[in-house]
Motif scaffolding. Sequence first.
Motif, PDB file in Angstrom:
ATOM      1  N   GLU A  42       2.796 -12.399  -3.103  1.00 33.43           N
ATOM      2  CA  GLU A  42       3.430 -13.682  -2.840  1.00 33.43           C
ATOM      3  C   GLU A  42       3.381 -14.015  -1.359  1.00 33.43           C
ATOM      4  N   ILE A  43       3.150 -15.287  -1.063  1.00 33.05           N
ATOM      5  CA  ILE A  43       3.348 -15.787   0.293  1.00 33.05           C
ATOM      6  C   ILE A  43       4.838 -16.076   0.389  1.00 33.05           C
ATOM      7  N   SER A  44       5.483 -15.539   1.411  1.00 33.14           N
ATOM      8  CA  SER A  44       6.935 -15.605   1.512  1.00 33.14           C
ATOM      9  C   SER A  44       7.345 -16.313   2.800  1.00 33.14           C
ATOM     10  N   TYR A  45       8.269 -17.265   2.670  1.00 38.21           N
ATOM     11  CA  TYR A  45       8.791 -17.998   3.819  1.00 38.21           C
ATOM     12  C   TYR A  45      10.315 -17.941   3.777  1.00 38.21           C
ATOM     13  N   GLN A  46      10.926 -17.602   4.900  1.00 45.80           N
ATOM     14  CA  GLN A  46      12.379 -17.585   5.019  1.00 45.80           C
ATOM     15  C   GLN A  46      12.798 -18.574   6.103  1.00 45.80           C
ATOM     16  N   ARG A  47      13.873 -19.306   5.817  1.00 39.32           N
ATOM     17  CA  ARG A  47      14.404 -20.285   6.769  1.00 39.32           C
ATOM     18  C   ARG A  47      15.912 -20.084   6.886  1.00 39.32           C
ATOM     19  N   ALA A  48      16.385 -19.773   8.098  1.00 41.11           N
ATOM     20  CA  ALA A  48      17.820 -19.619   8.331  1.00 41.11           C
ATOM     21  C   ALA A  48      18.492 -20.971   8.181  1.00 41.11           C
ATOM     22  N   LEU A  49      19.626 -20.997   7.473  1.00 44.60           N
ATOM     23  CA  LEU A  49      20.362 -22.242   7.250  1.00 44.60           C
ATOM     24  C   LEU A  49      21.645 -22.287   8.057  1.00 44.60           C
ATOM     25  N   LYS A  50      22.430 -21.217   8.000  1.00 42.47           N
ATOM     26  CA  LYS A  50      23.677 -21.109   8.739  1.00 42.47           C
ATOM     27  C   LYS A  50      23.701 -19.738   9.402  1.00 42.47           C
ATOM     28  N   THR A  51      24.865 -19.328   9.889  1.00 40.89           N
ATOM     29  CA  THR A  51      24.979 -18.055  10.595  1.00 40.89           C
ATOM     30  C   THR A  51      24.541 -16.864   9.744  1.00 40.89           C
ATOM     31  N   ASN A  52      24.973 -16.803   8.497  1.00 45.78           N
ATOM     32  CA  ASN A  52      24.629 -15.665   7.638  1.00 45.78           C
ATOM     33  C   ASN A  52      23.988 -16.088   6.330  1.00 45.78           C
ATOM     34  N   ASN A  53      23.295 -17.224   6.313  1.00 46.13           N
ATOM     35  CA  ASN A  53      22.647 -17.720   5.103  1.00 46.13           C
ATOM     36  C   ASN A  53      21.226 -18.144   5.414  1.00 46.13           C
ATOM     37  N   ARG A  54      20.365 -17.994   4.408  1.00 50.90           N
ATOM     38  CA  ARG A  54      18.985 -18.451   4.558  1.00 50.90           C
ATOM     39  C   ARG A  54      18.406 -18.767   3.189  1.00 50.90           C
ATOM     40  N   LEU A  55      17.275 -19.433   3.195  1.00 48.59           N
ATOM     41  CA  LEU A  55      16.539 -19.773   1.991  1.00 48.59           C
ATOM     42  C   LEU A  55      15.208 -19.030   2.040  1.00 48.59           C
ATOM     43  N   GLU A  56      14.855 -18.383   0.947  1.00 49.42           N
ATOM     44  CA  GLU A  56      13.554 -17.726   0.840  1.00 49.42           C
ATOM     45  C   GLU A  56      12.770 -18.410  -0.267  1.00 49.42           C
ATOM     46  N   VAL A  57      11.540 -18.818   0.033  1.00 53.63           N
ATOM     47  CA  VAL A  57      10.648 -19.444  -0.938  1.00 53.63           C
ATOM     48  C   VAL A  57       9.395 -18.583  -1.018  1.00 53.63           C
ATOM     49  N   ASN A  68      -4.719 -15.608 -15.417  1.00 55.81           N
ATOM     50  CA  ASN A  68      -4.534 -16.451 -14.239  1.00 55.81           C
ATOM     51  C   ASN A  68      -3.080 -16.886 -14.278  1.00 55.81           C
ATOM     52  N   ALA A  69      -2.364 -16.703 -13.197  1.00 53.07           N
ATOM     53  CA  ALA A  69      -0.947 -17.059 -13.195  1.00 53.07           C
ATOM     54  C   ALA A  69      -0.527 -17.480 -11.794  1.00 53.07           C
ATOM     55  N   VAL A  70       0.505 -18.328 -11.742  1.00 52.84           N
ATOM     56  CA  VAL A  70       1.088 -18.752 -10.478  1.00 52.84           C
ATOM     57  C   VAL A  70       2.601 -18.832 -10.671  1.00 52.84           C
ATOM     58  N   LYS A  71       3.345 -18.491  -9.634  1.00 53.97           N
ATOM     59  CA  LYS A  71       4.799 -18.484  -9.721  1.00 53.97           C
ATOM     60  C   LYS A  71       5.384 -18.995  -8.411  1.00 53.97           C
ATOM     61  N   LEU A  72       6.426 -19.835  -8.518  1.00 55.14           N
ATOM     62  CA  LEU A  72       7.155 -20.336  -7.359  1.00 55.14           C
ATOM     63  C   LEU A  72       8.623 -19.983  -7.548  1.00 55.14           C
ATOM     64  N   ALA A  73       9.190 -19.270  -6.568  1.00 53.35           N
ATOM     65  CA  ALA A  73      10.598 -18.852  -6.635  1.00 53.35           C
ATOM     66  C   ALA A  73      11.307 -19.275  -5.362  1.00 53.35           C
ATOM     67  N   GLY A  74      12.556 -19.695  -5.516  1.00 52.84           N
ATOM     68  CA  GLY A  74      13.405 -20.027  -4.383  1.00 52.84           C
ATOM     69  C   GLY A  74      14.729 -19.297  -4.521  1.00 52.84           C
ATOM     70  N   VAL A  75      15.155 -18.614  -3.454  1.00 54.18           N
ATOM     71  CA  VAL A  75      16.384 -17.816  -3.501  1.00 54.18           C
ATOM     72  C   VAL A  75      17.251 -18.147  -2.288  1.00 54.18           C
ATOM     73  N   TYR A  76      18.514 -18.488  -2.536  1.00 52.54           N
ATOM     74  CA  TYR A  76      19.498 -18.684  -1.474  1.00 52.54           C
ATOM     75  C   TYR A  76      20.129 -17.326  -1.192  1.00 52.54           C
ATOM     76  N   GLN A  77      20.071 -16.871   0.068  1.00 50.44           N
ATOM     77  CA  GLN A  77      20.515 -15.519   0.418  1.00 50.44           C
ATOM     78  C   GLN A  77      21.658 -15.529   1.422  1.00 50.44           C
ATOM     79  N   TRP A  78      22.534 -14.535   1.270  1.00 51.86           N
ATOM     80  CA  TRP A  78      23.547 -14.193   2.264  1.00 51.86           C
ATOM     81  C   TRP A  78      23.117 -12.856   2.846  1.00 51.86           C
ATOM     82  N   TYR A  79      23.212 -12.692   4.171  1.00 52.59           N
ATOM     83  CA  TYR A  79      22.819 -11.415   4.766  1.00 52.59           C
ATOM     84  C   TYR A  79      23.897 -10.917   5.717  1.00 52.59           C
ATOM     85  N   TRP A  80      23.969  -9.584   5.840  1.00 55.67           N
ATOM     86  CA  TRP A  80      24.966  -8.920   6.660  1.00 55.67           C
ATOM     87  C   TRP A  80      24.289  -7.830   7.466  1.00 55.67           C
TER      88      TRP A  80
END
Length: 162
Positions: A42-57, A68-80
Amino acid sequence: MKKILLTGMIALSAIFTSNAQEGVSKNALGLRFGSNDGIGYEISYQRALKTNNRLEVDLGWRDDNKYNAVKLAGVYQWYWNIDGGFNWYAGVGAGISSWNYEYQTAKASGSTLFVAGQVGIEYNFDIPLQISLDFRPEFYLNNNDYRDSFGPDIALGLRYKF
């Protein structure tokens, strides 16, 4: 010329050092090498949203003789922060995948929606590099021939931070 080159190298190292000391960077782009029933790269991109939150696509694909297959996932993350450059994170998300199977006379295709959770650990180096190991269980909302209703995805991620 040597002074200009030396000044440029010092400026770049100061930028990278200040970026590394921030912990999680504003953006990270790289690859996520997983298992997930064959859609593992997967090609992975992370974008920080707030102090301890980010979005990973993540955009994954598989292309071989049968599937042949393709998949798109989006995850809202909290990190510590654990210690220094070590962080752990957890999140929730959703995605969509589409697949096509063709082998000799057998043909099938379909698409599925899924919801996912994610938990992992990462290390942010003093250079703009991040390495992570995570587990993302995916629960498929429409059962089809390519997948059961559950898909465990364990992956190693390597990302460039900027």
